[in-house]
Design a protein around this motif. Structure first.
Motif, PDB file in Angstrom:
ATOM      1  N   PRO A  51       0.799  -1.232   0.000  1.00 18.43           N
ATOM      2  CA  PRO A  51       0.000   0.000   0.000  1.00 18.43           C
ATOM      3  C   PRO A  51       0.831   1.281   0.000  1.00 18.43           C
ATOM      4  CG  PRO A  51      -0.855  -1.555   1.624  1.00 18.43           C
ATOM      5  CD  PRO A  51       0.437  -2.128   1.113  1.00 18.43           C
ATOM      6  N   ARG A  52       1.944   1.275   0.738  1.00 13.97           N
ATOM      7  CA  ARG A  52       2.792   2.473   0.782  1.00 13.97           C
ATOM      8  C   ARG A  52       3.407   2.747  -0.588  1.00 13.97           C
ATOM      9  NH1 ARG A  52       7.830   3.294   0.636  1.00 13.97           N
ATOM     10  NH2 ARG A  52       8.370   1.118   0.950  1.00 13.97           N
ATOM     11  N   LEU A  53       3.980   1.717  -1.203  1.00 15.67           N
ATOM     12  CA  LEU A  53       4.601   1.859  -2.521  1.00 15.67           C
ATOM     13  C   LEU A  53       3.563   2.233  -3.582  1.00 15.67           C
ATOM     14  CD1 LEU A  53       7.452   1.620  -3.694  1.00 15.67           C
ATOM     15  CD2 LEU A  53       6.927  -0.745  -4.272  1.00 15.67           C
ATOM     16  N   ARG A  54       2.396   1.604  -3.499  1.00 14.25           N
ATOM     17  CA  ARG A  54       1.320   1.921  -4.446  1.00 14.25           C
ATOM     18  C   ARG A  54       0.981   3.407  -4.372  1.00 14.25           C
ATOM     19  NH1 ARG A  54      -2.140  -1.709  -3.005  1.00 14.25           N
ATOM     20  NH2 ARG A  54      -3.323  -0.419  -1.576  1.00 14.25           N
ATOM     21  N   GLY A  55       0.857   3.934  -3.181  1.00 15.55           N
ATOM     22  CA  GLY A  55       0.516   5.346  -3.012  1.00 15.55           C
ATOM     23  C   GLY A  55       1.617   6.303  -3.432  1.00 15.55           C
ATOM     24  N   GLU A  56       2.859   5.906  -3.215  1.00 18.69           N
ATOM     25  CA  GLU A  56       3.988   6.786  -3.521  1.00 18.69           C
ATOM     26  C   GLU A  56       4.411   6.760  -4.984  1.00 18.69           C
ATOM     27  OE1 GLU A  56       7.154   5.653  -0.882  1.00 18.69           O
ATOM     28  OE2 GLU A  56       6.104   6.389   0.901  1.00 18.69           O
ATOM     29  N   GLN A  57       4.320   5.585  -5.632  1.00 11.27           N
ATOM     30  CA  GLN A  57       4.928   5.456  -6.950  1.00 11.27           C
ATOM     31  C   GLN A  57       3.979   5.060  -8.079  1.00 11.27           C
ATOM     32  OE1 GLN A  57       8.416   2.965  -6.953  1.00 11.27           O
ATOM     33  NE2 GLN A  57       9.252   3.919  -5.126  1.00 11.27           N
ATOM     34  N   TYR A  58       2.867   4.447  -7.800  1.00 11.67           N
ATOM     35  CA  TYR A  58       2.005   3.918  -8.854  1.00 11.67           C
ATOM     36  C   TYR A  58       0.801   4.810  -9.113  1.00 11.67           C
ATOM     37  CZ  TYR A  58       4.610  -0.418  -9.126  1.00 11.67           C
ATOM     38  OH  TYR A  58       5.601  -1.347  -9.328  1.00 11.67           O
TER      39      TYR A  58
END
Length: 161
Positions: A51-58
């Protein structure tokens, strides 16, 4: 579902978009671009399953009716934002790649105005290379990189602002 002319919009990636992307099936030789199941992505907490990566990069790419047409990863590096791109399989090869890429580039420039924009593409993927070139990208380097199926030849392409 998709009408011409197409306008693409970049929006935050929602969970339902992430799950849908995991169901996409590409025809060979493009099938190497498929993802593992959504359940595996979440269990391993990787890529947009995190969820963190999805929000930051995707980000998701949608059309004017809100249908999911693809996604992009805006991966920040020192002085560069590297794009990872995926278009919904049934839209590939339909002549919309440059419009799709233009929306992604616009989002990358808005988020990282001072950074160079680049991407990596397998040298055999001429369909994608043509779309990238039509969108303002130029091949700047060629190199081998390890992939899950062995060493492969890649181009680095840089966006010419």
């Amino acid at each position: 579902m998709i009408s011409s002319p197409v306008t693409f919009y970049v929006v935050p990636m929602e969970v339902n978009h992430a799950a849908e992307i995991c169901e996409w099936v590409y025809k060979p030789p493009y099938n190497i671009y498929g993802w593992m199941s959504w359940e595996q992505m979440q269990a391993l907490d990787i890529e947009f399953g995190d969820p963190r990566l999805r929000g930051e990069q995707y980000v998701s790419v949608v059309n004017s009716q809100g249908f999911l047409c693809g996604f992009a990863q805006l991966f920040p590096m020192e002085g560069v934002v590297r794009l990872g791109i995926g278009m919904r399989p049934d839209l590939c090869g339909q002549g919309m790649g440059h419009l799709f890429m233009s929306a992604i580039v616009k989002a990358a420039l808005a988020r990282y105005p001072e950074r160079e924009i680049d991407l990596e593409v397998l040298t055999w993927n001429q369909r994608a290379i043509r779309a990238y070139q039509k969108s303002g990208f130029t091949i700047t380097d060629t190199y081998e990189r390890r992939t899950p199926t062995g060493d492969k030849l890649f181009y680095c392409m840089v966006y010419d602002k």
